[in-house]
Write a protein that holds these residues in place. Structure first.
Motif, PDB file in Angstrom:
ATOM      1  N   THR A 251      52.083  22.475  27.755  1.00  0.00           N
ATOM      2  CA  THR A 251      51.230  21.614  26.934  1.00  0.00           C
ATOM      3  C   THR A 251      50.298  20.771  27.797  1.00  0.00           C
ATOM      4  N   ASP A 252      50.339  20.982  29.107  1.00  0.00           N
ATOM      5  CA  ASP A 252      49.459  20.238  30.017  1.00  0.00           C
ATOM      6  C   ASP A 252      48.248  21.098  30.367  1.00  0.00           C
ATOM      7  N   ARG A 253      47.064  20.584  30.111  1.00  0.00           N
ATOM      8  CA  ARG A 253      45.861  21.417  30.289  1.00  0.00           C
ATOM      9  C   ARG A 253      45.611  21.767  31.742  1.00  0.00           C
ATOM     10  N   TYR A 254      45.934  20.857  32.665  1.00  0.00           N
ATOM     11  CA  TYR A 254      45.719  21.166  34.077  1.00  0.00           C
ATOM     12  C   TYR A 254      46.643  22.283  34.547  1.00  0.00           C
ATOM     13  N   MET A 255      47.887  22.247  34.100  1.00  0.00           N
ATOM     14  CA  MET A 255      48.816  23.299  34.490  1.00  0.00           C
ATOM     15  C   MET A 255      48.400  24.643  33.897  1.00  0.00           C
ATOM     16  N   ILE A 256      47.980  24.653  32.659  1.00  0.00           N
ATOM     17  CA  ILE A 256      47.511  25.891  32.030  1.00  0.00           C
ATOM     18  C   ILE A 256      46.288  26.421  32.760  1.00  0.00           C
ATOM     19  N   LEU A 257      45.347  25.525  33.093  1.00  0.00           N
ATOM     20  CA  LEU A 257      44.139  25.943  33.801  1.00  0.00           C
ATOM     21  C   LEU A 257      44.461  26.561  35.158  1.00  0.00           C
ATOM     22  N   ILE A 258      45.377  25.945  35.897  1.00  0.00           N
ATOM     23  CA  ILE A 258      45.665  26.462  37.234  1.00  0.00           C
ATOM     24  C   ILE A 258      46.427  27.779  37.152  1.00  0.00           C
ATOM     25  N   TYR A 259      47.212  27.964  36.093  1.00  0.00           N
ATOM     26  CA  TYR A 259      47.878  29.250  35.903  1.00  0.00           C
ATOM     27  C   TYR A 259      46.871  30.355  35.568  1.00  0.00           C
ATOM     28  N   VAL A 260      45.930  30.068  34.682  1.00  0.00           N
ATOM     29  CA  VAL A 260      44.910  31.064  34.332  1.00  0.00           C
ATOM     30  C   VAL A 260      44.055  31.395  35.554  1.00  0.00           C
ATOM     31  N   TYR A 261      43.704  30.357  36.292  1.00  0.00           N
ATOM     32  CA  TYR A 261      42.943  30.532  37.543  1.00  0.00           C
ATOM     33  C   TYR A 261      43.695  31.463  38.488  1.00  0.00           C
ATOM     34  N   PHE A 262      44.984  31.200  38.696  1.00  0.00           N
ATOM     35  CA  PHE A 262      45.766  32.003  39.631  1.00  0.00           C
ATOM     36  C   PHE A 262      45.953  33.425  39.122  1.00  0.00           C
ATOM     37  N   LEU A 263      46.116  33.593  37.810  1.00  0.00           N
ATOM     38  CA  LEU A 263      46.285  34.929  37.242  1.00  0.00           C
ATOM     39  C   LEU A 263      45.049  35.795  37.476  1.00  0.00           C
ATOM     40  N   LEU A 264      43.870  35.235  37.202  1.00  0.00           N
ATOM     41  CA  LEU A 264      42.635  35.999  37.382  1.00  0.00           C
ATOM     42  C   LEU A 264      42.408  36.348  38.849  1.00  0.00           C
ATOM     43  N   PHE A 265      42.635  35.371  39.716  1.00  0.00           N
ATOM     44  CA  PHE A 265      42.428  35.623  41.150  1.00  0.00           C
ATOM     45  C   PHE A 265      43.407  36.681  41.651  1.00  0.00           C
ATOM     46  N   THR A 266      44.669  36.580  41.232  1.00  0.00           N
ATOM     47  CA  THR A 266      45.686  37.523  41.701  1.00  0.00           C
ATOM     48  C   THR A 266      45.433  38.926  41.182  1.00  0.00           C
ATOM     49  N   ALA A 267      44.969  39.046  39.942  1.00  0.00           N
ATOM     50  CA  ALA A 267      44.664  40.372  39.386  1.00  0.00           C
ATOM     51  C   ALA A 267      43.575  41.063  40.200  1.00  0.00           C
ATOM     52  N   GLY A 268      42.498  40.326  40.495  1.00  0.00           N
ATOM     53  CA  GLY A 268      41.414  40.916  41.283  1.00  0.00           C
ATOM     54  C   GLY A 268      41.842  41.271  42.685  1.00  0.00           C
ATOM     55  N   SER A 269      42.560  40.355  43.355  1.00  0.00           N
ATOM     56  CA  SER A 269      42.950  40.602  44.743  1.00  0.00           C
ATOM     57  C   SER A 269      44.029  41.678  44.838  1.00  0.00           C
ATOM     58  N   SER A 270      44.896  41.806  43.823  1.00  0.00           N
ATOM     59  CA  SER A 270      45.939  42.839  43.850  1.00  0.00           C
ATOM     60  C   SER A 270      45.340  44.234  43.771  1.00  0.00           C
ATOM     61  N   ILE A 271      44.388  44.419  42.860  1.00  0.00           N
ATOM     62  CA  ILE A 271      43.706  45.713  42.769  1.00  0.00           C
ATOM     63  C   ILE A 271      42.963  46.005  44.064  1.00  0.00           C
ATOM     64  N   LYS A 272      42.309  44.994  44.622  1.00  0.00           N
ATOM     65  CA  LYS A 272      41.586  45.176  45.891  1.00  0.00           C
ATOM     66  C   LYS A 272      42.542  45.582  47.009  1.00  0.00           C
ATOM     67  N   ASN A 273      43.667  44.888  47.122  1.00  0.00           N
ATOM     68  CA  ASN A 273      44.601  45.157  48.219  1.00  0.00           C
ATOM     69  C   ASN A 273      45.198  46.554  48.135  1.00  0.00           C
ATOM     70  N   VAL A 274      45.572  46.987  46.943  1.00  0.00           N
ATOM     71  CA  VAL A 274      46.202  48.289  46.816  1.00  0.00           C
ATOM     72  C   VAL A 274      45.185  49.415  47.011  1.00  0.00           C
ATOM     73  N   SER A 275      43.912  49.130  46.785  1.00  0.00           N
ATOM     74  CA  SER A 275      42.879  50.172  46.935  1.00  0.00           C
ATOM     75  C   SER A 275      42.243  50.183  48.326  1.00  0.00           C
ATOM     76  N   LEU A 276      42.552  49.174  49.157  1.00  0.00           N
ATOM     77  CA  LEU A 276      41.908  49.063  50.478  1.00  0.00           C
ATOM     78  C   LEU A 276      42.077  50.316  51.324  1.00  0.00           C
ATOM     79  N   VAL A 277      43.304  50.769  51.508  1.00  0.00           N
ATOM     80  CA  VAL A 277      43.546  51.927  52.369  1.00  0.00           C
ATOM     81  C   VAL A 277      42.846  53.161  51.830  1.00  0.00           C
ATOM     82  N   TYR A 278      42.884  53.354  50.517  1.00  0.00           N
ATOM     83  CA  TYR A 278      42.246  54.519  49.900  1.00  0.00           C
ATOM     84  C   TYR A 278      40.728  54.440  50.063  1.00  0.00           C
ATOM     85  N   PHE A 279      40.161  53.227  49.933  1.00  0.00           N
ATOM     86  CA  PHE A 279      38.714  53.061  50.096  1.00  0.00           C
ATOM     87  C   PHE A 279      38.282  53.428  51.511  1.00  0.00           C
TER      88      PHE A 279
END
Length: 481
Positions: A251-279
């Motif tokens: 129910t805390d907006r700052y905590m929700i915001l930082i979780y959404v922030y971390f989720l989006l960043f982690t999703a992008g970086s995870s796909i990037k990391n797993v595709s690095l060797v193949y790229f």
């Protein structure tokens, strides 16, 4: 329920009420290096081991490597919540998170070895071994380590300057492992040597798994939970109901915001990391050429080296949120440049340099920003929820890795990925169809263009640090009353 570990745990070597240089170098830089190195290698190469060495791409018609990482993260999510619950109810002279570092040290070594010692047996036996070993490492051993390790910075001190310094040292350890050893030494030296030879993979990973044991013990002995010990010293330990902690977090907006922030960043970086060797193997360079991945990593490592000296002074002057926001704008611009010219080495290096400069603030100051949110939560609710808050953070981290790995493997399989073979003792890679190259390119450089823009907008609303000093003073005043 109050969980209490033994009061005979070995004492910390840190006695000072202020953060010391020995604490920074041994507890936050060198100590975590073993587990972080092991995890960095797994993040980059475990999927390669599954697809190229064990050749599991075709199991269940290609569905196994899609479904199993995703299902495993459901188990991992449960164990993260359980671990957060236990940490918040652990009360010892060593703190509430540090004792679990001690337990994680041998578990990391044993389960890390099991990941790669898959027997030469039937497909069914191999699948069972892979599923069990994967979950023993990620859902059990690494969950215990990662939860306790990530709480060390928020629980180390309330001094924002000292906490920021520890956050930088903590991140240097990550950069050293992933940005230097894994990204430079492995593609240039290790991977050309081991190819798809299973015996060599096992020998290498046994050494790396064993290294995690003494270094994790070093982290245990040279860290201290000053924030946790404040209430213990004053006899004010309290067991807050689990449901109340969850309600406070979501129910805390700052905590929700930082979780959404971390989720989006982690999703992008995870796909990037797993595709690095193949790229590097199929789009920009040739299979295990020892050059392409090294060049990309060098360009990534130079900004990270600069960031050690530049990011925190800028964050203190302009604010952690503001510097990170500006960085993501550069992050997206660099990604666009790379996406436009994925086969041109020179332009790719320019784009990667710009992108990695933009990613510096996020890399170095995120945990300090997260610690500010935890202090804000304590000011708002009157109690701390470190364990459960970190469990949600870890669920996002591990779930995104599993989900994104599964998605990427599904995209590879549906696009027609062809695994390499050993011919006369030499690893020979197949020519990949254009559909496979397009999938790999989007994963490595395309997706993060979108996440960079969204994150820059999201950070506009994450202004928790503007009055954190005042809130910390109020917390201290309440405690003194």
């Amino acid at each position: 329920m109050k969980q209490t570990t033994s009061k005979r745990l070995p004492a910390s070597r840190i006695r000072s009420q202020d953060v010391t240089n020995r604490e920074k170098w041994l507890g936050y830089l060198l100590g975590p290096a073993g587990a972080l190195l092991l995890n960095a290698v797994l993040a980059t190469y475990l999927n390669v081991y599954y697809t190229d060495v064990l050749k599991l791409t075709t199991v269940w018609g290609g569905a196994f490597l899609v479904v199993f990482p995703i299902i495993s993260k459901v188990v991992d999510a449960f164990t993260n919540v359980l671990m957060g619950y236990v940490i918040d109810r652990t009360h010892t002279p060593a703190g509430k998170a540090r004792p679990w570092l001690l337990l994680s040290a041998p578990l990391l070594t044993v389960t890390g070895i099991l990941l790669f010692t898959v027997p030469n047996a039937s497909e069914t036996v191999q699948v069972i071994w892979v599923v069990l070993s994967y979950n023993l490492f990620y859902s059990f051993a690494y969950t215990i380590f990662n939860m306790s390790h990530n709480l060390m910075v928020p629980l180390s001190t309330r001094d924002t300057t000292q906490r920021g310094s520890l956050s930088v040292f903590n991140q240097i350890a990550t950069i050293m492992m992933s940005g230097i050893l894994v990204a430079l030494v492995f593609p240039m030296v290790i991977m050309p040597m081991i190819g798809v030879d299973k015996g060599k993979w096992i020998a290498l990973m046994c050494v790396l798994s064993a290294l995690a044991l003494p270094l994790t013990l070093l982290e245990y002995f040279f860290t201290k939970e000053r924030v946790t010990l404040e209430n213990q010293d004053e006899g004010e330990e309290q067991a807050v109901p689990f449901r109340q902690q969850l309600r406070a977090i979501f129910t805390d907006r700052y905590m929700i915001l930082i979780y959404v922030y971390f989720l989006l960043f982690t999703a992008g970086s995870s796909i990037k990391n797993v595709s690095l060797v193949y790229f590097c193997n199929y789009v920009l360079g040739t299979y295990n050429d020892g050059f392409t991945q090294t060049m990309l990593s060098v360009i990534g490592g130079i900004p990270m080296g600069i960031g050690i000296f530049a990011v925190w002074p800028l964050a203190k002057k302009f604010g952690k949120r503001n510097v990170t926001l500006a960085g993501f704008i550069l992050y997206a611009i660099g990604g666009v440049i790379c996406w436009m010219f994925p086969t041109n080495m020179t332009i790719m290096l320019v784009g990667q340099f710009i992108k990695n400069i933009g990613g510096l603030p996020c890399a170095y100051v995120f945990m300090a920003l997260f610690a500010d949110v935890l202090d804000h939560m304590e000011w708002k609710t009157g109690f701390r929820s470190d364990g459960i808050a970190m469990s949600v953070y870890n669920i996002i981290a591990v779930a995104m890795v599993g989900v994104c790995t599964g998605i990427f493997n599904g995209m590879l399989s549906s696009a027609g990925y062809v695994a390499p073979e050993i011919v006369n003792g030499v690893t020979v890679a197949a020519a990949q169809p254009e559909t496979v190259k397009s999938v790999i390119t989007f994963g490595f450089v395309g997706l993060e263009v979108f996440t960079g823009v969204i994150l820059a907008v999201l950070l506009i609303f994450l202004n928790v640090e503007k009055d954190i000093g005042k809130k910390q003073a109020e917390i201290k005043a309440r405690r003194e009353k």
